[in-house]
Design a protein around this motif. Structure first.
Motif: not given
Length: 194
Positions: A44-61
């Motif tokens: 689980a610590d190998a996965v990071t969820i971020g957000h794009d400029a519009r606020g949509c979730p994305l898979l950072d890592r």
């Protein structure tokens, strides 16, 4: 549990009752991180969820997966959509006391709802609204795109079609109704853009 293929959706009852938007957001990210880690065979610590400029979730890592992600939370249930194309997922609670926001609906949707018996309207509206929200999430616009500008129609109890004058052809989606511990009914929908 992992999915044999993508696209995939997970509806996970957490038992949590987040008190505010920040807690709901954290619950979504925590659950999604666990789901994606299992799906990709990672910790689980190998996965990071971020957000794009519009606020949509994305898979950072991890990077380079080219996977699209959508998240939703309602009544302690977390919905996670994962696909190789833009995806949107939503969950709505069936609320018999809620007034129908007819002005926010496409005219054909409003007519269909009003033609139903009063007792059938709350479930029909929740299913309709989950489909609309899943669609605008897949578009990446959220409700900056007016919900009355496109129409959702039922194909079967599990499938729906979206007709959008701004996009050629029709988009289809899937939906599911959940009895959450016998206390609430929830309507979930997922859309994948092709």
């Amino acid at each position: 549990m992992t999915a044999a293929t993508l696209p995939a959706a997970w509806l996970i009852a957490t038992g949590a009752r987040p008190g505010n938007l920040q807690e709901r957001s954290q619950l979504r990210r925590d659950v999604a991180r666990q789901v994606i880690a299992r799906q990709l065979g990672l910790r689980a610590d190998a996965v990071t969820i971020g957000h794009d400029a519009r606020g949509c979730p994305l898979l950072d890592r991890p990077g380079g997966t080219a996977l699209h992600l959508s998240l939703a939370t309602r009544a302690g249930l977390v919905a996670v959509g994962l696909a190789e194309r833009p995806v949107g997922i939503d969950v709505e609670r069936v609320d018999p006391a809620q007034a129908l926001p007819l002005a926010a609906l496409h005219p054909t949707e409003a007519t269909l709802l009003l033609d139903l018996p009063q007792t059938a309207r709350p479930l029909a509206f929740a299913r309709l609204w989950a489909a609309k929200e899943a669609y605008v999430k897949a578009l990446g616009t959220g409700f900056a795109r007016p919900p009355e500008s496109f129409a959702v129609s039922e194909q079967t109890s599990e499938r729906f079609t979206i007709v959008d004058p701004a996009r050629p052809g029709a988009t289809t989606g899937v939906r599911h109704t959940i009895k959450n511990g016998g206390q609430e009914t929830l309507a979930a929908a997922m859309v994948i853009l092709g």
